[in-house]
Design an enzyme around this catalytic site. Structure first.
Site, short mmCIF file in Angstrom:
data_model
loop_
_atom_site.label_atom_id
_atom_site.label_comp_id
_atom_site.label_asym_id
_atom_site.label_seq_id
_atom_site.Cartn_x
_atom_site.Cartn_y
_atom_site.Cartn_z
N LYS A 43 40.51 36.13 37.65
CA LYS A 43 40.55 37.58 37.91
C LYS A 43 40.94 38.35 36.65
O LYS A 43 41.86 37.96 35.95
CB LYS A 43 41.57 37.85 39.03
CG LYS A 43 41.79 39.31 39.32
CD LYS A 43 42.70 39.50 40.53
CE LYS A 43 44.07 39.98 40.14
NZ LYS A 43 44.93 40.30 41.29
N GLY A 77 41.35 44.47 47.39
CA GLY A 77 40.30 44.24 46.39
C GLY A 77 40.28 42.80 45.87
O GLY A 77 39.22 42.16 45.82
C1 R5P Z 1 48.72 40.26 41.86
O1 R5P Z 1 49.36 39.76 40.96
C2 R5P Z 1 49.08 40.05 43.29
O2 R5P Z 1 49.46 38.72 43.53
C3 R5P Z 1 47.93 40.42 44.22
O3 R5P Z 1 46.83 39.58 43.95
C4 R5P Z 1 47.48 41.84 44.04
O4 R5P Z 1 48.54 42.68 43.75
C5 R5P Z 1 46.76 42.31 45.27
O5 R5P Z 1 46.39 43.65 45.11
P1 R5P Z 1 45.04 44.19 45.74
O6 R5P Z 1 45.00 43.79 47.18
O7 R5P Z 1 45.12 45.69 45.56
O8 R5P Z 1 43.91 43.62 44.94
#
Ligand code: R5P
Length: 310
Positions: free
Chosen positions: A191, A224
């Site tokens: 990611k 997301g």
């Molecule tokens: C990131 O480091 C977290 O572990 C989550 O993957 C992230 O914050 C999730 O955010 P969203 O649902 O907005 O993509």
């Protein structure tokens, strides 16, 4: 140690009530409301002098949740509580935990400073975004993991050729621990953050073709990360996809995003309350009150809590 007292803030009263029921006790009588200008008003309506006090409050937005926690702690200090443990089922502002760009704050440290300065003696947290946030405090922090609760549910389900997928490098350790306990494979989504609340999945690292998948994360905010990982996994030939995360932060259109995604089931806990307005039939909420309740009991009795990490 003197009698235990449980005080609930207003951020997750349902969870606080369940913790009290687990501990076969009542929540302390507290008045929490607003002055006419919107400032938070707190009054503890029982004598807590010399007591072992546990203040339960997740610090998800709005910021009033943090402010309310600080004001409750201050009320406890001034009411001569002997020891104040802040029970934080979700520690908000944790994702800004390092200075990775010029002129940005480290809000996870700021919130730790505030909690300490208010007068807390200990913290009991659940699934901190990064374990090293424990070191942002100079008071004792116990950081529980939701793994026992999530694993118990997952073990009751049937999967074909299961692979655990971490949606970013930060989640690999958690993913590996789950894969080991479920005798599953591990894969990683590569990611890249493209904006404050946006990301892109570049690649899936590992074999996922014809595998059932559990995408594992500490939290879901916009959805997301998880939805994009699921899309990339389907394109790589994955079978059934489940998502499991401890904290349902659910911001923006998260529930709609999850509903429209290829994910078949989303498993979260009740660390944060949310309303799905009947939008989703996919979300399963697991109860962490026995886990937190047991930890509170053991802290109160000065017993080891390591049994809760198995
Ligand atoms: C990131 O480091 C977290 O572990 C989550 O993957 C992230 O914050 C999730 O955010 P969203 O649902 O907005 O993509």
């Amino acid at each position: 140690m003197n009698k235990m007292v449980l005080i609930s803030g207003t951020a997750n009263p349902d969870l606080s009530g369940k913790i009290a029921r687990y501990l076969k006790t009542d929540l302390c009588e507290v008045l929490i409301n607003r002055f006419s200008d919107g400032e938070i008003r707190v009054r503890i309506d029982e004598n807590i002098r010399g007591k072992d006090v546990f203040v339960i409050q997740p610090t998800n937005p709005p910021g009033d949740n943090i402010m309310e926690l600080l004001i409750i702690i201050d009320a406890c200090v001034r009411a001569s509580a002997k020891r104040i443990t802040t029970v934080i089922p979700y520690y908000g502002y944790a994702r800004q935990d390092r200075k990775d760009q010029p002129r940005v704050p480290i809000s996870a440290k700021l919130v730790a400073n505030l909690i300490q300065t208010a007068g807390a003696h200990r913290v009991l947290a659940l699934e901190l975004h990064a374990s090293q946030i424990q070191g942002f405090f100079d008071i004792q922090v116990d950081n529980l993991f939701a793994a026992p609760v999530l694993l118990e549910y997952i073990k009751g389900r049937k999967f074909k050729n299961l692979t655990i997928v971490s949606p970013d490098v930060g989640g690999i350790k958690m993913g590996r621990a789950f894969a080991k306990r479920l005798d599953a494979n591990l894969a990683i989504a590569d990611k890249r953050r493209t904006g404050a609340d946006e990301s892109e999945i570049m690649n899936i690292i590992g074999e996922v073709k014809d595998s059932d998948i559990i995408i594992l994360d500490d939290l879901i905010s916009t959805g997301g990360t998880i939805c994009q990982a699921a899309k990339a996994l389907k394109e790589a030939g994955a079978g059934m996809i489940m998502a499991a995360a401890t904290h349902p932060v659910f911001s923006g259109g998260a529930i709609k995003n999850l509903e429209r995604s290829v994910i078949e089931e989303v498993v979260v806990t009740n660390s944060i309350p949310f309303k799905d307005n009947g939008e989703s039939g996919k979300i399963k909420v697991l109860d962490v009150s026995p886990l937190l309740g047991e930890a509170i009991q053991r802290i109160h009795l000065e017993e080891s809590i390591s049994i809760l990490f198995v």
